[in-house]
Write a protein that holds these residues in place. Structure first.
Motif, short mmCIF file in Angstrom:
data_model
loop_
_atom_site.label_atom_id
_atom_site.label_comp_id
_atom_site.label_asym_id
_atom_site.label_seq_id
_atom_site.Cartn_x
_atom_site.Cartn_y
_atom_site.Cartn_z
N SER A 7 0.82 -1.20 0.00
CA SER A 7 0.00 0.00 0.00
C SER A 7 0.86 1.25 0.00
CB SER A 7 -0.93 0.00 1.22
OG SER A 7 -1.83 -1.08 1.18
N VAL A 62 1.11 4.53 -2.64
CA VAL A 62 0.96 5.93 -2.21
C VAL A 62 2.20 6.74 -2.58
CG1 VAL A 62 0.67 7.46 -0.23
CG2 VAL A 62 -0.63 5.33 -0.35
N GLU A 113 -1.72 8.98 5.66
CA GLU A 113 -2.35 8.58 4.41
C GLU A 113 -2.08 7.11 4.11
OE1 GLU A 113 -2.50 10.18 -0.24
OE2 GLU A 113 -0.99 10.93 1.16
N ALA A 136 -4.73 3.92 3.90
CA ALA A 136 -4.80 3.01 2.75
C ALA A 136 -4.76 1.55 3.19
CB ALA A 136 -3.65 3.30 1.79
#
Length: 404
Positions: free
Chosen positions: A38, A42, A55, A59
């Motif tokens: 993940s 990102v 963030e 995710a």
């Protein structure tokens, strides 16, 4: 940079899940792998500095403190992301014996890359944010992959510049991480493998003289203070990354006080926007001039390849900034740049499909990106040392990637 490389204290909120007792048993055993996958996506989409641990945690579906239990800071997570992909590539080549068929090894590398397609983009531009030791380690691993592929290329296709052809073939494979064209996985693998094999079978000397046919627009001469600021900022952005360059550094390069920058640009991001717009305009002019000389679609495709390669060599610093930093721009200013990129690719698609009617639009687009990947990786392998011979060699490999 201490906030990037230093440790970050964990602050446990009252509503954070308990990780002992029965709750621990529900934690996925592959949680660390899920986090890395993940995070890679990102980082690829947002850039190293644009991504946050919060963030990434979102995710994954965990809290930020839970993320910090696996990785002490963002840099540690980023470094692991950077190594996972190349470790998989190393594993893919090392599982085959030295006398293995090149096609089998390239297919294995293609499958690894496609599997990590969403996160693979960070390795092309974001790896510059790694520390010196981590960069050297990453380069050594990539060098091992290149070395193994080069040996096989030399054995099966004894033509000039075997290492350059090997790097170019890997550029084809890596190109799938730089776009989101939707095609069935097996079809992607087939197209990429065919393109990569066509590249290694291409004699780089076959395009001799092509560079002389390209007329590029000249880099604008800075005649105003605004233009001087832009010209000074671009190499700083290329070397250190937009996020780490300060207005004070740009001002010093021009011989101005930092506050004087604001008389010409409202903010640093406006300098980056100007750089991206300049890159798009120079490339558009190069394409227009090249197509004017083409008598048929095949000549048009070769002209496009030669012009793009010449542009990459001539304006390498500007182009690298535009490619690396556009994703981090605000949506409102990024949109016209993305549209310009799509228009450029559409020109390639149209001409390529006129030569190869067997391709649909998505397949043509994938091959166009493969050509771009060849230009970037082959240019890097040549350290962007500009010469007619280097331009001709890379142009031949780009057209080979298009399987003309």
């Amino acid at each position: 940079m201490t906030d990037t490389h230093g440790s970050v204290p964990v602050r446990v909120r009252p509503d954070d899940p308990v990780t002992t007792g029965p709750a621990a048993a529900t934690r996925p055993r592959n949680r660390r792998q899920v986090i890395v996958e993940s995070a890679g996506q990102v980082f690829s989409e947002r850039g190293y500095h644009g991504a946050s641990m919060e963030e990434i945690a979102a995710a994954v579906g965990i809290s930020a403190p839970a993320l910090y239990r696996h990785f002490p800071n963002k840099y540690a997570l980023f470094a692991e992301c950077a190594n996972v992909m190349v470790d998989n590539l190393v594993g893919a080549v090392d599982e085959w014996p030295p006398d293995a068929a090149l096609a089998d090894v390239l297919l294995a590398l293609t499958r690894v890359t496609v599997a990590h397609r969403a996160s693979g983009g960070l390795y092309r531009w974001e790896a510059r944010y790694l520390g010196r030791a981590d960069r050297h380690l990453l380069r050594a691993k990539f060098g091992h992959v290149v070395g193994r592929v080069t040996e096989m290329v030399r054995r099966e296709y004894p033509l000039p510049d075997e290492r350059l052809r090997a790097v170019a073939a890997l550029g084809v494979i890596g190109s799938v991480t730089m776009h989101r064209t939707s095609i069935a996985q097996r079809r992607i693998e087939d197209l990429v493998l065919r393109s990569a094999m066509r590249v290694v079978a291409t004699d780089p000397t076959t395009a001799a003289g092509t560079a002389r046919l390209v007329e590029l627009p000249a880099q604008p001469v800075p005649r105003t203070r605004r233009a001087e600021i832009l010209a000074a900022a671009v190499p700083l952005f290329a070397r250190d990354g937009f996020a780490t360059v300060t207005n004070a550094q740009i001002a010093q390069a021009v011989g101005l006080a930092p506050s004087a920058i604001y008389r010409h640009y409202p903010g640093k991001v406006d300098i980056l926007v100007a750089a991206c717009l300049q890159a798009a305009e120079l490339l558009a002019q190069a394409v227009d001039r090249s197509l004017q000389r083409a008598a048929d679609p095949r000549q048009a495709v070769v002209a496009l390849a030669a012009a793009y390669v010449a542009y990459c060599f001539e304006h390498n610093t500007l182009n690298s900034v535009a490619e690396a930093e556009v994703a981090g721009l605000p949506d409102d200013v990024r949109r016209p740049l993305i549209l310009a990129q799509r228009e450029h690719i559409a020109v390639w698609e149209q001409q390529l499909r006129a030569v190869r009617p067997d391709l649909d639009r998505r397949q043509a687009r994938l091959l166009v990106h493969a050509g771009f990947g060849v230009a970037v990786e082959a240019g890097r392998a040549l350290r962007w040392q500009d010469s007619p011979g280097h331009r001709d060699a890379v142009t031949a490999l780009v057209t080979g990637a298009l399987t003309l």
